[in-house]
Design an enzyme around this catalytic site. Structure first.
Site, mmCIF file in Angstrom:
data_model
loop_
_atom_site.group_PDB
_atom_site.id
_atom_site.type_symbol
_atom_site.label_atom_id
_atom_site.label_comp_id
_atom_site.label_asym_id
_atom_site.label_seq_id
_atom_site.Cartn_x
_atom_site.Cartn_y
_atom_site.Cartn_z
ATOM 1 N N CYS A 1 -55.694 -30.614 22.662
ATOM 2 C CA CYS A 1 -55.775 -30.589 21.140
ATOM 3 C C CYS A 1 -56.281 -29.207 20.620
ATOM 4 C CB CYS A 1 -56.867 -31.568 20.772
ATOM 5 S SG CYS A 1 -56.582 -33.139 21.063
ATOM 6 N N ASP B 1 -69.008 -26.135 15.961
ATOM 7 C CA ASP B 1 -68.494 -27.433 16.575
ATOM 8 C C ASP B 1 -69.268 -27.456 17.848
ATOM 9 O OD1 ASP B 1 -67.092 -29.219 18.165
ATOM 10 O OD2 ASP B 1 -65.267 -28.480 17.791
ATOM 11 N N LYS C 1 -69.834 -37.195 24.682
ATOM 12 C CA LYS C 1 -69.856 -36.404 25.579
ATOM 13 C C LYS C 1 -71.151 -35.953 26.126
ATOM 14 C CE LYS C 1 -65.930 -34.247 23.458
ATOM 15 N NZ LYS C 1 -64.585 -34.686 23.740
HETATM 16 N N1 C6P Z 1 -62.298 -32.886 22.909
HETATM 17 C C1 C6P Z 1 -61.175 -32.975 24.992
HETATM 18 O O1 C6P Z 1 -60.599 -33.731 26.063
HETATM 19 P P1 C6P Z 1 -64.344 -35.935 19.069
HETATM 20 O O2 C6P Z 1 -62.933 -36.843 19.288
HETATM 21 O O3 C6P Z 1 -64.595 -36.327 17.606
HETATM 22 O O4 C6P Z 1 -65.614 -36.733 19.564
HETATM 23 O O5 C6P Z 1 -64.478 -34.586 19.351
HETATM 24 C C2 C6P Z 1 -63.418 -33.758 18.924
HETATM 25 C C3 C6P Z 1 -63.513 -32.514 19.555
HETATM 26 C C4 C6P Z 1 -63.940 -31.431 18.625
HETATM 27 N N2 C6P Z 1 -64.271 -30.209 19.182
HETATM 28 C C5 C6P Z 1 -64.016 -29.957 20.556
HETATM 29 C C6 C6P Z 1 -64.524 -28.570 21.069
HETATM 30 C C7 C6P Z 1 -63.785 -31.012 21.389
HETATM 31 O O6 C6P Z 1 -63.786 -30.783 22.892
HETATM 32 C C8 C6P Z 1 -63.509 -32.247 20.771
HETATM 33 C C9 C6P Z 1 -62.797 -33.392 21.828
HETATM 34 C C10 C6P Z 1 -61.760 -33.834 23.880
HETATM 35 O O7 C6P Z 1 -61.175 -31.657 25.168
HETATM 36 C C11 C6P Z 1 -60.903 -34.619 23.307
HETATM 37 S S1 C6P Z 1 -59.679 -33.824 22.679
#
Ligand code: C6P
Length: 411
Positions: free
Chosen positions: A369, A205, A231
């Protein structure tokens, strides 16, 4: 602390990001929520406008000029992503909405085809929900089991425990490259090799690592690597999944629909070649095209240069924050990206976030999360500061002063 060897002009960089030049609650915005999403440079914003003003058309299907132009630009981004990750071929790059969709794709396709009752999937305590829940759904469907690598007191993976968890039952290991809640950078190259030694595949990830660390999926030897555009200074709603070609070829498709097929009849459907087999329907064309501008923007400074600067911000902010009485940094790994999670005795993280906001400072608070991680630490959440290439030492000073004032009010 003196910052050294900064390879780019931060003030010039800041000029590239229009959103930074505003006041929030009467104070200049200090944007320290980059791990949630980064701000976008003009080149990305302009690419979106240009696309809708000059190019908009559906891709891979029209015979006309605009369709060809949109298709070409869309595919140029795929090549830019291939280059960004040092993948062997653009056939290994699948457009997705982001990491969440990428991991759901792997679990639903590779996972369903290869995981059986009694098999094991190894995750770690620090995983984001999007690298937990898709595997739980798969495990529940198949009667498989999730195994979890514990952390040490610094928020680093206990590698000897990982070694003990690996067995011929292990089918998938899925690990965050850099933690969004702790900042820890995990040794994924070594971990992938260990997974391969027992015949398992390794999923990384890259949601946080992709913006901070130079990447080479061939060297890392991950089977899958997922990241989200938003990001990495690109728009929301677009991301990429790298997968080794042999695995992608053997996997069943994810969504069914237009574009992912070669021939359809009511009796039988044959699927398109890679990568289109995994890209059903009209994709997010505009954001995919602007994604290239973001990657080029990052590359123009050199990722190592950006990482060097962000590391100095991290060190400086860590030093300053540790001087605040009662403040504890959660996540003190030797290898970290520029994320600082912290808790303060007697203060709820949400109150800290709300009060910093009144000074124009944007941070994130809560469980990020990563509820299993928070549970393992015995806390409900943290306050989190996360840096991007446009943040400055002065902004750190502003935030530290605001934090000191805030904590006086709360205690
Ligand atoms: N973390 C944070 O504020 P998405 O939403 O699919 O672009 O990414 C999900 C995701 C998966 N793995 C990691 C390590 C992440 O940090 C994130 C997204 C954001 O930390 C939003 S919860």
């Amino acid at each position: 602390m003196q910052f050294t060897d900064i390879a780019f002009d931060i003030e010039k960089v800041r000029q590239d990001f229009p959103i930074l030049h505003q006041k929030v609650h009467g104070k200049p915005l200090v944007y320290f929520d980059n791990a949630a999403t980064s701000q976008k440079p003009k080149t990305v914003i302009e690419a979106l406008t240009t696309y809708y003003e000059a190019t908009n058309a559906n891709i891979h299907r029209g015979a006309h000029y605009l369709a060809a132009k949109a298709t070409e630009e869309y595919e140029q981004t795929r090549e830019a992503i291939r280059d960004f990750l040092n993948a062997q071929s653009t056939q290994e790059i699948i457009f997705v909405r982001g990491v969440t969709e990428a991991i759901n794709l792997i679990a639903s396709t590779y996972g369903r085809a290869n995981v059986q009752a009694g098999d094991e999937i190894i995750l770690s305590t620090m995983e984001h929900h999007s690298n937990i829940v898709p595997w739980q759904l798969l495990a529940a469907e198949k009667g498989a089991h999730i195994r979890v690598i514990p952390l040490n007191e610094h928020g680093e993976l206990q590698m000897e425990e990982y070694q003990k968890l690996l067995s011929p039952r292990t089918k998938i290991v899925s690990i965050v490259h850099a933690s969004n809640a702790l900042g820890t950078i995990n040794p994924i190259k070594e971990m992938a090799a260990m997974a391969h030694a027992v015949g398992a595949i390794f999923v990384a990830d890259g949601a946080q690592a992709s913006v901070h660390l130079p990447l080479d999926v061939q060297d890392l030897d991950c089977d899958f690597y997922a990241f989200s555009g938003h990001k990495v200074y690109a728009p929301t709603g677009i991301g990429a999944l790298y997968g080794k070609k042999a695995l992608l070829e053997a996997m069943p498709p994810y969504h069914g629909g237009g574009e992912m097929i070669k021939d359809v009849s009511f009796e039988h459907t044959t699927y398109n070649e890679l990568p289109f087999k995994f890209e059903a329907g009209t994709p997010n064309i505009a954001d995919a095209i602007a994604f290239r501008n973001a990657l080029e923007y990052v590359s123009s400074f050199g990722k190592a240069n950006i990482a060097h600067y962000e590391h100095q911000l991290l060190q400086y902010a860590t030093e300053q924050m540790l001087q605040i009485e009662g403040l504890r940094i959660v996540g003190t790994a030797a290898q970290k990206v520029s994320v600082i999670s912290f808790v303060v005795d007697g203060c709820h993280p949400n109150d800290i976030g709300t009060l910093l906001d009144t000074d124009g400072i944007a941070i994130r608070t809560g469980h990020h999360c990563t509820q299993p991680l928070m549970d393992s630490l015995g806390i409900s959440g943290t306050a989190r500061i996360s840096f991007a290439m446009y943040n400055t030492k002065d902004e750190v000073d502003i935030a530290v002063r605001s934090l000191q004032k805030t904590l006086k009010m709360l205690r």
